[in-house]
Design a protein around this motif. Structure first.
Motif, PDB file in Angstrom:
ATOM      1  N   ALA A 182       0.835  -1.210   0.000  1.00 53.48           N
ATOM      2  CA  ALA A 182       0.000   0.000   0.000  1.00 53.48           C
ATOM      3  C   ALA A 182       0.866   1.255   0.000  1.00 53.48           C
ATOM      4  O   ALA A 182       0.584   2.226  -0.712  1.00 53.48           O
ATOM      5  CB  ALA A 182      -0.942  -0.008   1.207  1.00 53.48           C
ATOM      6  N   LEU A 183       1.926   1.235   0.791  1.00 53.85           N
ATOM      7  CA  LEU A 183       2.855   2.365   0.851  1.00 53.85           C
ATOM      8  C   LEU A 183       3.501   2.601  -0.516  1.00 53.85           C
ATOM      9  O   LEU A 183       3.591   3.743  -0.983  1.00 53.85           O
ATOM     10  CB  LEU A 183       3.924   2.086   1.909  1.00 53.85           C
ATOM     11  CG  LEU A 183       4.854   3.210   2.298  1.00 53.85           C
ATOM     12  CD1 LEU A 183       4.094   4.337   2.979  1.00 53.85           C
ATOM     13  CD2 LEU A 183       5.932   2.679   3.238  1.00 53.85           C
ATOM     14  N   GLY A 189       3.589   5.563  -6.023  1.00 54.22           N
ATOM     15  CA  GLY A 189       3.768   5.246  -7.432  1.00 54.22           C
ATOM     16  C   GLY A 189       4.925   4.296  -7.694  1.00 54.22           C
ATOM     17  O   GLY A 189       5.555   4.342  -8.755  1.00 54.22           O
ATOM     18  N   LEU A 190       5.192   3.422  -6.725  1.00 55.18           N
ATOM     19  CA  LEU A 190       6.300   2.481  -6.850  1.00 55.18           C
ATOM     20  C   LEU A 190       5.781   1.048  -6.835  1.00 55.18           C
ATOM     21  O   LEU A 190       4.721   0.774  -6.280  1.00 55.18           O
ATOM     22  CB  LEU A 190       7.281   2.651  -5.686  1.00 55.18           C
ATOM     23  CG  LEU A 190       7.901   4.027  -5.469  1.00 55.18           C
ATOM     24  CD1 LEU A 190       8.756   4.016  -4.211  1.00 55.18           C
ATOM     25  CD2 LEU A 190       8.702   4.453  -6.674  1.00 55.18           C
ATOM     26  N   SER A 191       6.571   0.158  -7.391  1.00 54.68           N
ATOM     27  CA  SER A 191       6.291  -1.261  -7.234  1.00 54.68           C
ATOM     28  C   SER A 191       6.795  -1.670  -5.851  1.00 54.68           C
ATOM     29  O   SER A 191       7.618  -0.955  -5.250  1.00 54.68           O
ATOM     30  CB  SER A 191       7.015  -2.074  -8.312  1.00 54.68           C
ATOM     31  OG  SER A 191       8.410  -2.117  -8.033  1.00 54.68           O
ATOM     32  N   ILE A 232       7.620  11.380   1.965  1.00 56.94           N
ATOM     33  CA  ILE A 232       6.910  10.162   2.387  1.00 56.94           C
ATOM     34  C   ILE A 232       6.860   9.968   3.905  1.00 56.94           C
ATOM     35  O   ILE A 232       6.094   9.140   4.391  1.00 56.94           O
ATOM     36  CB  ILE A 232       7.498   8.899   1.722  1.00 56.94           C
ATOM     37  CG1 ILE A 232       8.904   8.603   2.230  1.00 56.94           C
ATOM     38  CG2 ILE A 232       7.437   8.987   0.222  1.00 56.94           C
ATOM     39  CD1 ILE A 232       9.373   7.210   1.913  1.00 56.94           C
ATOM     40  N   ALA A 233       7.640  10.709   4.651  1.00 58.37           N
ATOM     41  CA  ALA A 233       7.695  10.541   6.113  1.00 58.37           C
ATOM     42  C   ALA A 233       6.312  10.559   6.768  1.00 58.37           C
ATOM     43  O   ALA A 233       6.041   9.718   7.643  1.00 58.37           O
ATOM     44  CB  ALA A 233       8.617  11.582   6.732  1.00 58.37           C
ATOM     45  N   PRO A 234       5.401  11.447   6.374  1.00 56.10           N
ATOM     46  CA  PRO A 234       4.089  11.456   7.035  1.00 56.10           C
ATOM     47  C   PRO A 234       3.300  10.153   6.868  1.00 56.10           C
ATOM     48  O   PRO A 234       2.446   9.841   7.702  1.00 56.10           O
ATOM     49  CB  PRO A 234       3.360  12.625   6.357  1.00 56.10           C
ATOM     50  CG  PRO A 234       4.442  13.512   5.851  1.00 56.10           C
ATOM     51  CD  PRO A 234       5.564  12.591   5.462  1.00 56.10           C
ATOM     52  N   LEU A 235       3.575   9.392   5.831  1.00 55.86           N
ATOM     53  CA  LEU A 235       2.865   8.125   5.625  1.00 55.86           C
ATOM     54  C   LEU A 235       3.196   7.109   6.717  1.00 55.86           C
ATOM     55  O   LEU A 235       2.459   6.135   6.912  1.00 55.86           O
ATOM     56  CB  LEU A 235       3.195   7.539   4.249  1.00 55.86           C
ATOM     57  CG  LEU A 235       2.796   8.397   3.046  1.00 55.86           C
ATOM     58  CD1 LEU A 235       3.294   7.763   1.757  1.00 55.86           C
ATOM     59  CD2 LEU A 235       1.295   8.621   3.006  1.00 55.86           C
ATOM     60  N   TRP A 236       4.291   7.328   7.414  1.00 57.73           N
ATOM     61  CA  TRP A 236       4.731   6.426   8.475  1.00 57.73           C
ATOM     62  C   TRP A 236       4.232   6.854   9.855  1.00 57.73           C
ATOM     63  O   TRP A 236       4.376   6.104  10.823  1.00 57.73           O
ATOM     64  CB  TRP A 236       6.266   6.380   8.500  1.00 57.73           C
ATOM     65  CG  TRP A 236       6.837   5.643   7.349  1.00 57.73           C
ATOM     66  CD1 TRP A 236       7.212   6.150   6.137  1.00 57.73           C
ATOM     67  CD2 TRP A 236       7.097   4.248   7.294  1.00 57.73           C
ATOM     68  NE1 TRP A 236       7.686   5.152   5.338  1.00 57.73           N
ATOM     69  CE2 TRP A 236       7.632   3.972   6.028  1.00 57.73           C
ATOM     70  CE3 TRP A 236       6.935   3.197   8.194  1.00 57.73           C
ATOM     71  CZ2 TRP A 236       7.998   2.692   5.639  1.00 57.73           C
ATOM     72  CZ3 TRP A 236       7.306   1.928   7.808  1.00 57.73           C
ATOM     73  CH2 TRP A 236       7.826   1.691   6.537  1.00 57.73           C
ATOM     74  N   ASP A 237       3.654   8.040   9.966  1.00 59.00           N
ATOM     75  CA  ASP A 237       3.303   8.585  11.271  1.00 59.00           C
ATOM     76  C   ASP A 237       2.447   7.640  12.114  1.00 59.00           C
ATOM     77  O   ASP A 237       2.745   7.409  13.291  1.00 59.00           O
ATOM     78  CB  ASP A 237       2.596   9.936  11.123  1.00 59.00           C
ATOM     79  CG  ASP A 237       3.538  11.049  10.684  1.00 59.00           C
ATOM     80  OD1 ASP A 237       4.771  10.834  10.683  1.00 59.00           O
ATOM     81  OD2 ASP A 237       3.032  12.137  10.328  1.00 59.00           O
TER      82      ASP A 237
END
Length: 156
Positions: free
Chosen positions: A29-30, A35-37, A106-111
């Protein structure tokens, strides 16, 4: 081994499997959010954790063919995720590194996951955390070794 011990080990293996699956799904999902595999995302993680690597080193860690890594790095560079820089000790080589702007993006996606894991860790003693860390280190090493065996490539 006692029956109770066998049951505990079986439960540990099952819970490890559940964690592995949930981790793969989170990282998938991340990756999609960026936009990555999944492979592009995990190769980026190697670079984020280990620092700049040569394409050859990256191929060894990821268990990928060198030609595949070249194409992968090209794609990641076009997407603004990594960049190449001259090797400081050998001008014939290049290092690949995560673009610092991408890390900030991308850091906020890990919060959420980081905060939740810190909350869980708060309920354990230092000794318990050291035990969990030791187990995770050994499990990661075994998983990496198993990947190397499956891909028939060496990683140092």
């Amino acid at each position: 081994m006692s029956s109770e011990r066998e049951d505990l080990v079986a439960e540990l293996l099952l819970r490890s499997r559940v964690l592995s699956t949930e981790t793969v799904m989170f990282h998938t999902a991340l990756a999609e959010q960026n936009g990555l595999s999944p492979v592009e995302s995990k190769v980026t993680d190697y670079l984020a954790r280990l620092g700049p690597l040569t394409p050859k080193e990256l191929a060894e860690y990821a268990g990928l063919a060198p030609a595949s890594v070249t194409a992968l790095v090209d794609r990641l560079e076009r997407k603004g995720v990594v960049n190449r820089m001259p090797h400081p000790d050998d001008r014939r080589k290049v290092l690949v590194r995560v673009d610092p702007a991408n890390v900030e993006r991308i850091a906020p996606l890990w919060d959420h996951i980081v905060a939740a894991m810190k909350s869980i860790a708060a309920g354990y003693s230092d000794e318990q955390l050291q035990t969990v860390i030791g187990f995770l280190d050994q499990a990661a090493a075994i998983t990496h070794e198993s990947t190397v065996r499956l891909t028939d490539r060496s990683a140092e």
